[in-house]
Design a protein around this motif. Sequence first.
Motif, PDB file in Angstrom:
ATOM      1  N   UNK A  18       5.916 -17.588  30.347  1.00  0.00           N
ATOM      2  CA  UNK A  18       5.739 -19.131  29.354  1.00  0.00           C
ATOM      3  C   UNK A  18       6.061 -18.095  27.782  1.00  0.00           C
ATOM      4  N   UNK A  19       5.891 -19.245  26.833  1.00  0.00           N
ATOM      5  CA  UNK A  19       6.845 -18.032  25.949  1.00  0.00           C
ATOM      6  C   UNK A  19       5.907 -17.471  24.630  1.00  0.00           C
ATOM      7  N   UNK A  20       5.440 -16.605  24.228  1.00  0.00           N
ATOM      8  CA  UNK A  20       4.885 -16.311  22.922  1.00  0.00           C
ATOM      9  C   UNK A  20       5.663 -16.940  21.598  1.00  0.00           C
ATOM     10  N   UNK A  21       5.199 -18.135  21.487  1.00  0.00           N
ATOM     11  CA  UNK A  21       5.688 -18.236  20.386  1.00  0.00           C
ATOM     12  C   UNK A  21       5.400 -17.743  18.396  1.00  0.00           C
ATOM     13  N   UNK A  22       4.169 -16.962  18.545  1.00  0.00           N
ATOM     14  CA  UNK A  22       4.012 -16.206  17.376  1.00  0.00           C
ATOM     15  C   UNK A  22       4.871 -14.978  17.392  1.00  0.00           C
ATOM     16  N   UNK A  23       5.819 -14.664  17.869  1.00  0.00           N
ATOM     17  CA  UNK A  23       6.756 -14.245  18.177  1.00  0.00           C
ATOM     18  C   UNK A  23       8.154 -13.736  18.360  1.00  0.00           C
ATOM     19  N   UNK A  24       9.018 -15.378  17.829  1.00  0.00           N
ATOM     20  CA  UNK A  24      10.147 -15.967  18.017  1.00  0.00           C
ATOM     21  C   UNK A  24      10.665 -15.054  17.108  1.00  0.00           C
ATOM     22  N   UNK A  25      12.119 -14.300  17.295  1.00  0.00           N
ATOM     23  CA  UNK A  25      12.742 -13.640  16.854  1.00  0.00           C
ATOM     24  C   UNK A  25      14.470 -14.836  16.681  1.00  0.00           C
ATOM     25  N   UNK A  26      15.075 -14.714  16.051  1.00  0.00           N
ATOM     26  CA  UNK A  26      15.989 -16.098  15.338  1.00  0.00           C
ATOM     27  C   UNK A  26      17.175 -16.482  15.759  1.00  0.00           C
ATOM     28  N   UNK A  27      17.542 -14.717  16.829  1.00  0.00           N
ATOM     29  CA  UNK A  27      18.640 -14.065  17.949  1.00  0.00           C
ATOM     30  C   UNK A  27      18.565 -14.966  18.952  1.00  0.00           C
ATOM     31  N   UNK A  28      17.102 -15.315  19.634  1.00  0.00           N
ATOM     32  CA  UNK A  28      17.226 -14.815  20.509  1.00  0.00           C
ATOM     33  C   UNK A  28      17.900 -16.436  21.525  1.00  0.00           C
ATOM     34  N   UNK A  29      18.281 -15.964  22.478  1.00  0.00           N
ATOM     35  CA  UNK A  29      18.775 -17.206  23.300  1.00  0.00           C
ATOM     36  C   UNK A  29      18.563 -18.318  23.467  1.00  0.00           C
ATOM     37  N   UNK A  30      16.849 -17.788  23.902  1.00  0.00           N
ATOM     38  CA  UNK A  30      16.473 -19.843  24.064  1.00  0.00           C
ATOM     39  C   UNK A  30      15.815 -20.632  22.798  1.00  0.00           C
ATOM     40  N   UNK A  31      16.752 -20.099  21.328  1.00  0.00           N
ATOM     41  CA  UNK A  31      16.227 -20.581  20.441  1.00  0.00           C
ATOM     42  C   UNK A  31      17.681 -22.173  20.649  1.00  0.00           C
ATOM     43  N   UNK A  32      16.815 -23.683  20.361  1.00  0.00           N
ATOM     44  CA  UNK A  32      17.742 -24.486  20.435  1.00  0.00           C
ATOM     45  C   UNK A  32      17.726 -25.230  18.967  1.00  0.00           C
ATOM     46  N   UNK A  33      18.365 -25.644  18.161  1.00  0.00           N
ATOM     47  CA  UNK A  33      18.101 -26.317  16.736  1.00  0.00           C
ATOM     48  C   UNK A  33      18.993 -27.121  17.153  1.00  0.00           C
ATOM     49  N   UNK A  34      18.299 -28.955  16.448  1.00  0.00           N
ATOM     50  CA  UNK A  34      18.822 -30.105  16.359  1.00  0.00           C
ATOM     51  C   UNK A  34      19.827 -30.390  15.018  1.00  0.00           C
ATOM     52  N   UNK A  35      20.168 -30.642  14.863  1.00  0.00           N
ATOM     53  CA  UNK A  35      21.206 -31.208  13.308  1.00  0.00           C
ATOM     54  C   UNK A  35      19.774 -31.533  12.800  1.00  0.00           C
ATOM     55  N   UNK A  36      19.017 -32.129  13.226  1.00  0.00           N
ATOM     56  CA  UNK A  36      17.984 -32.021  11.807  1.00  0.00           C
ATOM     57  C   UNK A  36      16.623 -31.000  11.475  1.00  0.00           C
ATOM     58  N   UNK A  37      16.952 -29.618  12.363  1.00  0.00           N
ATOM     59  CA  UNK A  37      16.325 -28.756  12.457  1.00  0.00           C
ATOM     60  C   UNK A  37      17.571 -28.247  11.096  1.00  0.00           C
ATOM     61  N   UNK A  38      18.755 -27.840  11.277  1.00  0.00           N
ATOM     62  CA  UNK A  38      19.915 -26.995  10.393  1.00  0.00           C
ATOM     63  C   UNK A  38      19.721 -27.506   9.384  1.00  0.00           C
ATOM     64  N   UNK A  39      19.003 -28.998   8.955  1.00  0.00           N
ATOM     65  CA  UNK A  39      18.388 -29.645   7.534  1.00  0.00           C
ATOM     66  C   UNK A  39      18.223 -29.434   7.145  1.00  0.00           C
ATOM     67  N   UNK A  40      17.220 -29.024   8.353  1.00  0.00           N
ATOM     68  CA  UNK A  40      15.467 -28.990   7.508  1.00  0.00           C
ATOM     69  C   UNK A  40      15.988 -27.301   7.023  1.00  0.00           C
ATOM     70  N   UNK A  41      16.148 -26.191   7.266  1.00  0.00           N
ATOM     71  CA  UNK A  41      16.866 -25.092   7.153  1.00  0.00           C
ATOM     72  C   UNK A  41      17.558 -25.397   5.633  1.00  0.00           C
ATOM     73  N   UNK A  42      18.260 -26.280   5.400  1.00  0.00           N
ATOM     74  CA  UNK A  42      18.928 -26.853   4.075  1.00  0.00           C
ATOM     75  C   UNK A  42      18.227 -26.749   2.761  1.00  0.00           C
ATOM     76  N   UNK A  43      17.159 -27.992   3.827  1.00  0.00           N
ATOM     77  CA  UNK A  43      16.626 -28.363   1.972  1.00  0.00           C
ATOM     78  C   UNK A  43      15.523 -27.416   1.819  1.00  0.00           C
TER      79      UNK A  43
END
Length: 89
Positions: A18-43
């Motif tokens: 199982x993932x250790x979400x407290x150790x996520x790395x932004x460049x990990x291949x397991x990360x999936x972003x939606x358009x909503x996530x990207x809009x949140x990053x911009x906000x």
Amino acid sequence: MCVYKRDKALRHRGIKDTPSLDRCVPTCANIARTDRHAAGLRRRATVLDQRAAQVPGPLGERLRSNARHLLDLADAHRHTRITVQDGTA
């Protein structure tokens, strides 16, 4: 969002499958972003830029740097996202 696959995880520790979400790395291949996530990053980047304008010195620069990083992540999503094309269903 994490679409966890152990063999692709950059921060897999231990024998858990199982993932250790407290150790996520932004460049990990397991990360999936939606358009909503990207809009949140911009906000969030906009908020950080607004705060940076009110803070002098190194703290303001750190806020601007974090804002640029979030915008880079949002831009990467926009350039690499997978979309459904009309007539492909």
